[in-house]
Design a protein around this motif. Structure first.
Motif, PDB file in Angstrom:
ATOM      1  N   ALA A 216       0.818  -1.209   0.000  1.00  0.00           N
ATOM      2  CA  ALA A 216       0.000   0.000   0.000  1.00  0.00           C
ATOM      3  C   ALA A 216       0.853   1.260   0.000  1.00  0.00           C
ATOM      4  N   TRP A 217       2.019   1.186   0.646  1.00  0.00           N
ATOM      5  CA  TRP A 217       2.881   2.364   0.803  1.00  0.00           C
ATOM      6  C   TRP A 217       4.063   2.281  -0.148  1.00  0.00           C
ATOM      7  N   HIS A 218       4.075   3.222  -1.091  1.00  0.00           N
ATOM      8  CA  HIS A 218       5.091   3.266  -2.145  1.00  0.00           C
ATOM      9  C   HIS A 218       5.291   4.730  -2.513  1.00  0.00           C
ATOM     10  N   PRO A 219       6.499   5.145  -2.879  1.00  0.00           N
ATOM     11  CA  PRO A 219       6.749   6.568  -3.159  1.00  0.00           C
ATOM     12  C   PRO A 219       5.878   7.158  -4.258  1.00  0.00           C
ATOM     13  N   ALA A 242       5.321  -1.945   2.996  1.00  0.00           N
ATOM     14  CA  ALA A 242       5.752  -0.614   2.573  1.00  0.00           C
ATOM     15  C   ALA A 242       7.188  -0.704   2.079  1.00  0.00           C
ATOM     16  N   GLY A 243       7.490   0.063   1.052  1.00  0.00           N
ATOM     17  CA  GLY A 243       8.850   0.049   0.513  1.00  0.00           C
ATOM     18  C   GLY A 243       9.198   1.368  -0.144  1.00  0.00           C
ATOM     19  N   SER A 244      10.471   1.526  -0.413  1.00  0.00           N
ATOM     20  CA  SER A 244      10.959   2.733  -1.088  1.00  0.00           C
ATOM     21  C   SER A 244      11.103   2.535  -2.589  1.00  0.00           C
ATOM     22  N   LYS A 255      14.435   7.483  -1.657  1.00  0.00           N
ATOM     23  CA  LYS A 255      15.389   7.345  -0.565  1.00  0.00           C
ATOM     24  C   LYS A 255      15.102   6.068   0.211  1.00  0.00           C
ATOM     25  N   ILE A 256      16.141   5.345   0.540  1.00  0.00           N
ATOM     26  CA  ILE A 256      15.974   4.093   1.255  1.00  0.00           C
ATOM     27  C   ILE A 256      15.318   4.341   2.613  1.00  0.00           C
ATOM     28  N   GLY A 257      14.368   3.479   2.947  1.00  0.00           N
ATOM     29  CA  GLY A 257      13.664   3.622   4.212  1.00  0.00           C
ATOM     30  C   GLY A 257      12.551   4.639   4.207  1.00  0.00           C
ATOM     31  N   SER A 260       5.710   6.730   0.778  1.00  0.00           N
ATOM     32  CA  SER A 260       4.784   7.811   0.400  1.00  0.00           C
ATOM     33  C   SER A 260       5.019   9.051   1.254  1.00  0.00           C
ATOM     34  N   GLY A 261       5.052  10.205   0.594  1.00  0.00           N
ATOM     35  CA  GLY A 261       5.240  11.449   1.330  1.00  0.00           C
ATOM     36  C   GLY A 261       6.561  11.529   2.065  1.00  0.00           C
ATOM     37  N   ARG A 262       7.534  10.717   1.621  1.00  0.00           N
ATOM     38  CA  ARG A 262       8.858  10.637   2.265  1.00  0.00           C
ATOM     39  C   ARG A 262       8.776  10.222   3.737  1.00  0.00           C
ATOM     40  N   ARG A 263       7.707   9.532   4.080  1.00  0.00           N
ATOM     41  CA  ARG A 263       7.573   9.044   5.458  1.00  0.00           C
ATOM     42  C   ARG A 263       8.560   7.910   5.729  1.00  0.00           C
TER      43      ARG A 263
END
Length: 280
Positions: A216-219, A242-244, A255-257, A260-263
């Motif tokens: 669900a979480w992707h840049p 979630a991944g980068s 960015k590694i780690g 989404s939203g640079r969280r």
């Protein structure tokens, strides 16, 4: 922090598998998955480096699944052994990638660009040649100013030098990942190019066929969309990851780690995957 979607020079990243792990450790990553495109050649090197620095490592892969009109990528997380079914699949995919590279070179030559496979392979340093290496060639030959411009003008979908990769069927990918003791996860679901109205039924079908998790979480997803995807996964009984989608210099915006939203990617996104891996 954790990261369950990264790439190395074994596919189209700019860090070697070992350097990727060391970079992750320097950024305080405690759990890392290496998910190179259609290959597992970087796993042993990354795993050894992770042991040296005391990091939890998940062997993984990202498979290109046949899908139109968008793209469907299937992550395999927590591979325990490399089953012959996956090895055979990778061989077919790599053969298809080599043929695609030859066709891209032919297109570029027909457009008047002085290029051959040997020169692009040199940029890849002996690793698998992919579009980032063609982009780098275009930069070095001064056809474009930077890699992003190379993709925007020539290499992105529907651009002059784009060709689809050889893909596999979803059920075959799921079976191969499970044969390796891993868990199948749908990567960046918005890349399917489905409407929000159509997405739930497709995700339910994927779940019933064996996809266990949803990235669900992707840049590439807005925070509001990532939250909506997480709620959808929960309603379907799928775990969330979630991944980068980290590629290093090949994708400097990622960015590694971070997702989404640079969280920062929280540890909680590891536990659902871990539970599924342990059950397997």
């Amino acid at each position: 922090m954790i990261d369950l979607h990264t790439h190395s020079t074994a596919s189209d990243g700019s860090f070697s598998p070992r350097d990727l792990v060391l970079h992750a450790r320097s950024e305080d990553i405690s759990v890392l998955a290496l998910t190179d495109h259609d290959t597992v050649t970087g796993i042993d090197e990354a795993s050894a480096a992770a042991r040296e620095v005391g990091m939890v490592f998940l062997a993984g892969i990202e498979l290109d699944i046949e899908w139109k009109p968008g793209e469907c990528h299937l992550l395999g997380l927590g591979l325990k052994e490399i089953h012959p079914s996956l090895t055979d699949m990778i061989t077919r995919l790599q053969d298809g990638r080599l043929e695609r590279n030859r066709q891209i070179i032919q297109k570029m030559q027909e457009a008047g660009i002085d290029i051959d496979l040997e020169r692009v392979s040199a940029l890849a340093g002996g690793e698998t040649v992919g579009r980032p290496h063609f982009a780098q060639f275009l930069v070095e030959s001064k056809a474009v100013k930077n890699r992003q411009q190379a993709f925007d003008r020539y290499l992105a979908k529907d651009r002059p030098f784009f060709l689809d990769r050889k893909s596999i069927q979803l059920d075959e990918g799921i079976a191969a990942i499970k044969a390796c003791g891993g868990v199948p996860v749908l990567a960046h679901p918005l890349s399917l190019y489905l409407s929000w109205g159509a997405l739930p039924a497709v995700m339910e079908d994927f779940r019933d066929r064996g996809v266990m998790g949803l990235e669900a979480w992707h840049p590439a997803a807005r925070i509001v969309d990532a939250e909506r995807l997480e709620a959808l996964a929960s309603s379907l009984g799928m775990f969330v990851t979630a991944g980068s989608d980290f590629h290093g210099a090949a994708r400097p915006d990622r960015k590694i780690g971070r997702t989404s939203g640079r969280r920062k990617i929280e540890d909680r996104y590891y536990f659902g995957a871990l539970e599924a891996i342990l059950k397997g």
